[in-house]
Design an enzyme around this catalytic site. Structure first.
Site, PDB file in Angstrom:
ATOM      1  N   CYS A  46      -8.302  -1.705   1.463  1.00  0.00           N
ATOM      2  CA  CYS A  46      -9.426  -1.425   1.002  1.00  0.00           C
ATOM      3  C   CYS A  46      -9.826  -0.171   0.425  1.00  0.00           C
ATOM      4  CB  CYS A  46     -10.388  -1.803   1.766  1.00  0.00           C
ATOM      5  SG  CYS A  46     -10.366  -3.515   2.688  1.00  0.00           S
TER       6      CYS A  46
HETATM    7  C1  BEZ Z   1      -6.556  -3.428   4.577  1.00  0.00           C
HETATM    8  O1  BEZ Z   1      -7.539  -3.268   3.927  1.00  0.00           O
HETATM    9  O2  BEZ Z   1      -5.809  -2.713   4.748  1.00  0.00           O
HETATM   10  C2  BEZ Z   1      -6.561  -4.734   5.274  1.00  0.00           C
HETATM   11  C3  BEZ Z   1      -7.779  -5.208   6.038  1.00  0.00           C
HETATM   12  C4  BEZ Z   1      -7.520  -6.380   6.827  1.00  0.00           C
HETATM   13  C5  BEZ Z   1      -6.459  -6.772   7.110  1.00  0.00           C
HETATM   14  C6  BEZ Z   1      -5.097  -6.178   6.580  1.00  0.00           C
HETATM   15  C7  BEZ Z   1      -5.292  -5.298   5.718  1.00  0.00           C
END
Ligand code: BEZ
Length: 212
Positions: A46
């Protein structure tokens, strides 16, 4: 909330965000909109997505598209996270992130898929036209960051096909030849498209991008 399908009216909402209270319809005004969800704050994928989205804001602006992100954490968390995004991604997050701690908006937009995760949103994308109809939905899993080049490409197609009787072929990008809509007869197409048409098959007619 039922699944939101193409052509449906985008549900309106008022919610807190990193930039204060936002009403979706007021925020969008007469613009196009892109609403995209993130599983949670302070997560790596994210962080890269929001940094990339911030760098692409000029391209969304050129297309008259207002950006609106969402994550299921609160405003104070968003504000701390934005500092990290700006720092690590060398950018400035310059659009609001909805604070959806109670999951009201993510539930309204069906962004939580319990068989993937009960608590976190998946990576949903909604593209909304100026008449507030939903023109595109895409869902990615949390483990896959989105391709913002593709989101701009599809916006180019949506905006072109909203105003011209054409469709865009596979892998099309702005400026490349487009397909004449099947609903237009070849004699009609010959009159409509001043740049000319090529009839490869009676059902497959190409014409230069009318906006290029
Ligand atoms: C991420 O944004 O890195 C992420 C968020 C939830 C699960 C896996 C990755």
């Amino acid at each position: 909330m039922a699944t939101i399908r193409l052509g449906d009216l985008a549900p309106d909402f008022t919610a807190d965000s990193s930039k204060g209270t936002i009403n979706l319809y007021e925020y969008l005004g007469d613009s196009w909109g892109i609403l995209f969800s993130h599983p949670a704050d302070f997560t790596p994928v994210c962080t890269t997505e929001l940094g990339t989205a911030a760098k692409f804001k000029g391209e969304f602006d050129k297309r008259n598209v207002k950006m609106l992100a969402l994550s299921v954490d609160g405003k104070a968390s968003h504000l701390e996270w934005i500092k990290d995004i700006n720092d690590t991604q060398n950018t400035e997050v310059n659009f609001p992130i909805i604070a959806d701690e109670d999951k009201r908006v993510s539930t309204l937009y069906d962004m939580i898929h319990p068989n993937a995760d009960d608590n976190l949103t998946v990576r949903s994308v909604y593209i909304i036209a100026p008449d507030k109809s939903v023109k595109l939905t895409i869902t990615y899993p949390a483990s896959t960051g989105r391709n913002f080049h593709e989101l701009l490409r599809v916006i180019d197609s949506l905006q072109l096909t909203a105003y011209h009787s054409v469709a865009t072929p596979a892998n099309w990008t702005h400026g490349e030849d487009v397909v004449v809509s099947p609903s237009i007869s070849t004699p009609q197409a010959q009159e409509m498209f001043v740049k000319g048409i090529e009839e490869i098959r009676p059902y497959l007619r190409m014409t230069p991008d009318p906006t290029a």
